[in-house]
Design an enzyme around this catalytic site. Structure first.
Site, mmCIF file in Angstrom:
data_model
loop_
_atom_site.group_PDB
_atom_site.id
_atom_site.type_symbol
_atom_site.label_atom_id
_atom_site.label_comp_id
_atom_site.label_asym_id
_atom_site.label_seq_id
_atom_site.Cartn_x
_atom_site.Cartn_y
_atom_site.Cartn_z
ATOM 1 N N ASP A 75 22.527 -3.686 102.605
ATOM 2 C CA ASP A 75 22.190 -3.263 101.274
ATOM 3 C C ASP A 75 21.211 -2.252 101.147
ATOM 4 O OD1 ASP A 75 22.950 -5.139 98.444
ATOM 5 O OD2 ASP A 75 21.271 -3.709 98.611
ATOM 6 N N ILE A 76 21.330 -1.505 99.977
ATOM 7 C CA ILE A 76 20.087 -0.371 99.850
ATOM 8 C C ILE A 76 19.132 -1.191 99.348
ATOM 9 C CG2 ILE A 76 21.615 1.711 99.902
ATOM 10 C CD1 ILE A 76 21.191 1.311 96.605
ATOM 11 N N ALA B 45 25.262 5.027 96.945
ATOM 12 C CA ALA B 45 25.561 3.716 96.935
ATOM 13 C C ALA B 45 25.089 3.144 95.418
ATOM 14 C CB ALA B 45 24.965 2.698 97.815
ATOM 15 N N LEU C 210 26.217 1.017 91.379
ATOM 16 C CA LEU C 210 27.361 0.699 90.343
ATOM 17 C C LEU C 210 27.701 1.613 89.434
ATOM 18 C CD1 LEU C 210 25.809 -2.903 89.798
ATOM 19 C CD2 LEU C 210 27.542 -2.209 91.596
ATOM 20 N N TYR D 170 24.280 2.599 82.242
ATOM 21 C CA TYR D 170 24.624 3.332 83.671
ATOM 22 C C TYR D 170 23.874 4.762 83.517
ATOM 23 C CZ TYR D 170 27.354 6.387 86.748
ATOM 24 O OH TYR D 170 27.733 7.358 87.696
ATOM 25 N N ARG E 139 37.394 4.098 72.815
ATOM 26 C CA ARG E 139 36.722 3.175 73.643
ATOM 27 C C ARG E 139 34.919 3.306 73.266
ATOM 28 N NH1 ARG E 139 37.033 4.110 79.893
ATOM 29 N NH2 ARG E 139 36.200 6.138 79.319
HETATM 30 P P1 NAD Z 1 32.408 3.578 94.870
HETATM 31 O O1 NAD Z 1 32.256 2.225 94.001
HETATM 32 O O2 NAD Z 1 33.773 3.913 95.314
HETATM 33 O O3 NAD Z 1 31.270 3.748 95.804
HETATM 34 C C1 NAD Z 1 30.055 3.137 95.761
HETATM 35 C C2 NAD Z 1 29.711 2.676 97.312
HETATM 36 O O4 NAD Z 1 28.461 1.974 97.271
HETATM 37 C C3 NAD Z 1 30.981 1.324 97.411
HETATM 38 O O5 NAD Z 1 31.488 1.674 98.844
HETATM 39 C C4 NAD Z 1 30.049 0.079 97.460
HETATM 40 O O6 NAD Z 1 30.545 -0.866 98.245
HETATM 41 C C5 NAD Z 1 28.739 0.683 97.832
HETATM 42 N N1 NAD Z 1 27.531 0.095 97.198
HETATM 43 C C6 NAD Z 1 27.213 -0.448 95.900
HETATM 44 N N2 NAD Z 1 26.207 -1.141 95.882
HETATM 45 C C7 NAD Z 1 25.332 -1.207 97.119
HETATM 46 C C8 NAD Z 1 24.447 -1.566 97.435
HETATM 47 N N3 NAD Z 1 23.291 -2.196 96.812
HETATM 48 N N4 NAD Z 1 24.086 -1.379 99.026
HETATM 49 C C9 NAD Z 1 25.009 -0.957 99.840
HETATM 50 N N5 NAD Z 1 26.179 -0.442 99.293
HETATM 51 C C10 NAD Z 1 26.506 -0.262 97.908
HETATM 52 O O7 NAD Z 1 31.985 4.815 93.688
HETATM 53 P P2 NAD Z 1 32.093 6.320 93.721
HETATM 54 O O8 NAD Z 1 32.996 6.710 92.573
HETATM 55 O O9 NAD Z 1 32.496 6.712 94.960
HETATM 56 O O10 NAD Z 1 30.781 6.787 93.190
HETATM 57 C C11 NAD Z 1 29.603 7.195 94.107
HETATM 58 C C12 NAD Z 1 28.467 7.609 93.405
HETATM 59 O O11 NAD Z 1 28.755 8.724 92.729
HETATM 60 C C13 NAD Z 1 27.914 6.411 92.638
HETATM 61 O O12 NAD Z 1 26.535 6.561 92.530
HETATM 62 C C14 NAD Z 1 28.237 6.883 91.330
HETATM 63 O O13 NAD Z 1 27.525 6.424 90.223
HETATM 64 C C15 NAD Z 1 28.334 8.242 91.111
HETATM 65 N N6 NAD Z 1 29.350 9.020 90.293
HETATM 66 C C16 NAD Z 1 30.615 8.611 90.521
HETATM 67 C C17 NAD Z 1 31.421 9.234 89.272
HETATM 68 C C18 NAD Z 1 32.884 8.739 89.230
HETATM 69 O O14 NAD Z 1 33.595 9.053 88.386
HETATM 70 N N7 NAD Z 1 33.508 8.123 90.264
HETATM 71 C C19 NAD Z 1 30.871 10.082 88.545
HETATM 72 C C20 NAD Z 1 29.719 10.528 88.435
HETATM 73 C C21 NAD Z 1 28.868 9.898 89.212
HETATM 74 N N1 UFG Z 2 40.856 6.858 79.002
HETATM 75 C C1 UFG Z 2 42.005 6.436 78.388
HETATM 76 N N2 UFG Z 2 42.335 5.039 78.815
HETATM 77 C C2 UFG Z 2 41.762 4.571 79.970
HETATM 78 C C3 UFG Z 2 40.874 5.227 80.806
HETATM 79 C C4 UFG Z 2 40.353 6.624 80.172
HETATM 80 O O1 UFG Z 2 42.240 6.956 77.350
HETATM 81 O O2 UFG Z 2 42.398 3.526 80.522
HETATM 82 C C5 UFG Z 2 40.311 8.390 78.555
HETATM 83 C C6 UFG Z 2 38.965 8.069 78.207
HETATM 84 O O3 UFG Z 2 38.766 7.469 76.591
HETATM 85 C C7 UFG Z 2 38.332 9.504 78.339
HETATM 86 C C8 UFG Z 2 39.230 10.105 79.399
HETATM 87 O O4 UFG Z 2 40.140 9.146 79.546
HETATM 88 O O5 UFG Z 2 38.816 10.321 77.069
HETATM 89 C C9 UFG Z 2 38.282 10.027 80.888
HETATM 90 O O6 UFG Z 2 37.863 8.554 80.997
HETATM 91 P P1 UFG Z 2 37.391 8.011 82.263
HETATM 92 O O7 UFG Z 2 37.018 6.832 82.125
HETATM 93 O O8 UFG Z 2 38.228 8.434 83.220
HETATM 94 O O9 UFG Z 2 36.008 8.850 82.467
HETATM 95 P P2 UFG Z 2 34.625 9.077 81.684
HETATM 96 O O10 UFG Z 2 34.415 10.550 81.327
HETATM 97 O O11 UFG Z 2 34.755 7.865 80.336
HETATM 98 O O12 UFG Z 2 33.478 8.756 82.590
HETATM 99 C C10 UFG Z 2 33.479 9.246 83.975
HETATM 100 C C11 UFG Z 2 32.751 8.181 84.829
HETATM 101 C C12 UFG Z 2 31.421 7.942 84.448
HETATM 102 C C13 UFG Z 2 31.045 9.560 84.554
HETATM 103 C C14 UFG Z 2 31.682 10.529 84.074
HETATM 104 C C15 UFG Z 2 30.950 11.599 84.056
HETATM 105 O O13 UFG Z 2 33.549 6.874 84.519
HETATM 106 O O14 UFG Z 2 30.776 7.330 85.762
HETATM 107 O O15 UFG Z 2 33.057 10.434 83.978
HETATM 108 O O16 UFG Z 2 30.994 11.932 85.376
HETATM 109 F F1 UFG Z 2 29.551 9.229 84.451
#
Ligand code: NAD
Ligand code: UFG
Length: 336
Positions: free
Chosen positions: A58-59, A81, A83, A148, A290
């Site tokens: 864990d981080i 890493a 949430l 977040y 939403r």
């Molecule tokens: P993900 O949940 O698939 O990956 C995160 C990983 O971190 C997972 O494997 C999880 O098990 C691990 N993790 C979580 N908490 C931890 C802890 N305390 N210690 C060690 N490991 C831990 O998510 P992702 O989509 O790959 O996103 C990666 C990063 O990018 C995140 O920081 C997220 O906030 C950021 N991000 C994601 C999106 C997106 O839409 N996916 C958009 C913008 C930013």
């Molecule tokens: N949407 C739906 N139905 C769903 C899910 C999403 O209509 O079940 C719509 C949303 O209203 C939005 C679009 O699809 O208009 C994209 O939604 P996402 O949930 O895929 O993505 P968001 O733009 O809400 O947010 C994502 C990540 C965040 C990140 C952000 C910018 O979830 O963590 O992009 O990087 F911060």
């Protein structure tokens, strides 16, 4: 170089590990598997022919972090890493600040103790909040609307304060737009534990029969078809953005880059493209908006192009095709 990738077993992290290994770097992954599966490590090895080192943990454990940094002589850290569910963050703020802020603080402290001062941070377009203008550039005011986004902005602030105190650090803050798609092999992709919240994995699961329908969160936005518009970026392009940022960490500094394609697509654009690619109907209904959703946002990614020489290359069809390929090859995800 040996690169420590926290969250390297996750969706984005696993694609970054592949890019790093193919570029000749060695990779050490720290992950607690709270939102991923150990199988991912085998898949990364199958794609690249090289197995990353796994340090399960864990981080928020500083002693563990320092020991990993020193044992493997890591030169730089890519920190993913954390949430990431916007809705959940409103109900579990302490968990989000603990994991995302305290976890990042522990990591920076362990790096300082181990004298590792190159750091790439996964941030998000969510830090900008309600658009004052579009596309967002990196100078857009920062006003995240949810826990977040605030947790990510707090870490950005900590990095800026640390850089002011010690300019020996080299920091890259990458603000991702909407990562989608999967590796072209179909071996790694997005398979979150529990119910996915994001649009694209839900669409893929509906097309694949794993889920009955998609609910579109609102069709009364002031956009051409009434649904939300986002800047979707292929996860492989995003991964390559990290490799480009890593190459530029050689010089000390603190730099911020948007990683997006620079053009928005609506929910219906994504549905129709996915239907075309998969040849499957996407069953949907229309629900209310939403909470916290924004009608439209997309990136000005000129800084990444000018300074890193990086730009996204893959289009929406490629994002949907790779997502579908992963779904077909892994109908029940990694556990299937
Ligand atoms: P993900 O949940 O698939 O990956 C995160 C990983 O971190 C997972 O494997 C999880 O098990 C691990 N993790 C979580 N908490 C931890 C802890 N305390 N210690 C060690 N490991 C831990 O998510 P992702 O989509 O790959 O996103 C990666 C990063 O990018 C995140 O920081 C997220 O906030 C950021 N991000 C994601 C999106 C997106 O839409 N996916 C958009 C913008 C930013
Ligand atoms: N949407 C739906 N139905 C769903 C899910 C999403 O209509 O079940 C719509 C949303 O209203 C939005 C679009 O699809 O208009 C994209 O939604 P996402 O949930 O895929 O993505 P968001 O733009 O809400 O947010 C994502 C990540 C965040 C990140 C952000 C910018 O979830 O963590 O992009 O990087 F911060």
């Amino acid at each position: 170089m040996t690169i420590l990738v926290t969250g390297g077993a996750g969706y984005i992290g696993s694609h970054i590990c592949v890019s790093l290994l193919l570029q000749g770097h060695s990779v050490v992954i720290i992950d607690n598997f709270s939102n991923s599966y150990a199988e991912v490590i085998e898949r990364i090895a199958a794609i690249t022919g090289k197995k990353p080192v796994l340090a399960k943990g864990d981080i928020r454990d500083r002693t563990f972090l320092k020991s990993v940094l020193e044992t493997y002589k890591c030169s730089a850290v890519i920190h993913l890493a954390g949430l990431k569910a916007v809705g959940e963050s409103a109900h579990r703020p302490l968990d989000y600040y603990d994991c995302n802020v305290y976890g990042s603080l522990c990591l920076l402290q362990a790096m300082q103790a181990a004298n590792v001062k190159k750091f790439i941070f996964s941030s998000t377009a969510t830090v900008y909040g309600v658009p004052q203008y579009l596309p967002y550039d990196e100078k857009h005011p920062l006003a995240p609307e949810n826990v977040y986004g605030r947790s990510k902005l707090m870490v950005e602030t900590i990095m800026a304060d640390l850089y002011a105190a010690d300019p020996g650090w080299s920091f890259s803050i990458l603000r991702y737009f909407n990562p989608v798609g999967a590796h072209e092999s179909g071996l790694i992709g997005e398979d979150p534990r529990g119910h996915p919240n994001n649009l694209m994995p839900i669409i893929a699961q509906v097309a694949g029969g794993r889920r009955e329908k998609l609910t579109i969160w609102g069709n009364d936005y002031p956009t051409a078809d009434g649904t939300g518009r986002r800047d979707y970026i292929h996860v492989a392009d995003l991964a390559e953005g990290h490799v480009a940022a890593l190459a530029h960490l050689e010089k000390a500094g603190l730099n911020i880059y948007n990683l997006g394609c620079g053009r928005p697509y609506s929910v219906f654009d994504v549905i129709h493209t996915f239907e075309h690619i998969s040849n499957r109907p996407i069953n949907y209904d229309i629900g209310p908006r939403r909470a916290g959703d924004i009608a439209e946002f997309y990136a000005n990614a000129a800084a990444a192009k000018d300074k890193l020489g990086w730009e996204a290359k893959r289009d929406l069809r490629s994002m949907c095709a790779d997502m579908w390929n992963f779904q077909v090859k892994n109908p029940q995800g990694y556990q299937g």
